[in-house]
Design a protein around this motif. Structure first.
Motif, PDB file in Angstrom:
ATOM      1  N   VAL A  10       0.841  -1.200   0.000  1.00 49.28           N
ATOM      2  CA  VAL A  10       0.000   0.000   0.000  1.00 49.28           C
ATOM      3  C   VAL A  10       0.878   1.252   0.000  1.00 49.28           C
ATOM      4  O   VAL A  10       0.633   2.199  -0.752  1.00 49.28           O
ATOM      5  N   LEU A  14       1.235   4.528  -3.013  1.00 45.43           N
ATOM      6  CA  LEU A  14       0.782   5.898  -2.751  1.00 45.43           C
ATOM      7  C   LEU A  14       1.500   6.893  -3.653  1.00 45.43           C
ATOM      8  O   LEU A  14       2.690   6.741  -3.928  1.00 45.43           O
ATOM      9  N   ALA A  54      -3.980   8.201   4.084  1.00 49.19           N
ATOM     10  CA  ALA A  54      -4.113   7.259   2.968  1.00 49.19           C
ATOM     11  C   ALA A  54      -4.088   5.818   3.471  1.00 49.19           C
ATOM     12  O   ALA A  54      -4.845   4.967   2.980  1.00 49.19           O
ATOM     13  N   LEU A  55      -3.234   5.532   4.446  1.00 54.12           N
ATOM     14  CA  LEU A  55      -3.178   4.184   5.012  1.00 54.12           C
ATOM     15  C   LEU A  55      -4.476   3.849   5.740  1.00 54.12           C
ATOM     16  O   LEU A  55      -4.982   2.731   5.628  1.00 54.12           O
ATOM     17  N   ALA A  57      -7.379   4.824   5.062  1.00 53.83           N
ATOM     18  CA  ALA A  57      -8.428   4.568   4.073  1.00 53.83           C
ATOM     19  C   ALA A  57      -8.267   3.206   3.397  1.00 53.83           C
ATOM     20  O   ALA A  57      -9.219   2.703   2.809  1.00 53.83           O
ATOM     21  N   ARG A  58      -7.072   2.620   3.479  1.00 58.13           N
ATOM     22  CA  ARG A  58      -6.791   1.396   2.718  1.00 58.13           C
ATOM     23  C   ARG A  58      -6.494   0.162   3.569  1.00 58.13           C
ATOM     24  O   ARG A  58      -6.444  -0.942   3.041  1.00 58.13           O
ATOM     25  N   LEU A  59      -6.219   0.352   4.872  1.00 58.42           N
ATOM     26  CA  LEU A  59      -5.799  -0.766   5.709  1.00 58.42           C
ATOM     27  C   LEU A  59      -6.716  -0.935   6.913  1.00 58.42           C
ATOM     28  O   LEU A  59      -7.254   0.046   7.424  1.00 58.42           O
TER      29      LEU A  59
END
Length: 108
Positions: A10, A14, A54-55, A57-59
């Motif tokens: 991830v 980015l 961002a993390l 939102a994705r993890l």
């Protein structure tokens, strides 16, 4: 258990990230991760808060690093005499490439 390959994948995906590494160590509270990120463009570095958002939102929450370092290069134990920093320990007083740090409230 923190999924290091997932977190690194991830991070590498980015925008603005050139290199990234994640280190996990066992603490009294359980496993804790630190992420080290090298921007693709040193003139326009990524921000630790932007990377963290961002993390998030994705993890899943258990995979979020407790500490994010933005650096000009990844630490190298042979070259620098230190491994990437650990979220439960102070950053090593070494080379000035450890430029920007953000800790979560949990680890602060």
């Amino acid at each position: 258990m923190i999924d290091v390959p997932l977190v690194e994948r991830v991070l590498h995906g980015l925008p603005g990230v050139h290199e990234a590494a994640v280190v996990v160590r066992e603490t009294r509270r359980g496993p804790s991760a630190a992420a080290v990120v090298v921007p693709a463009d040193a003139a326009r570095p990524v921000d630790a808060g932007t990377v963290r958002a961002a993390l998030r939102a994705r993890l899943p929450g258990e995979d979020l690093p407790g500490r994010i370092e933005i650096t000009t290069r990844l630490p190298d134990e042979d070259r620098d005499g230190c491994a990437p920093p650990h979220p439960a320990l102070p950053a090593p007083a070494g080379p000035a490439h450890m430029a920007q740090t953000e800790r979560t409230e949990e680890n602060a």
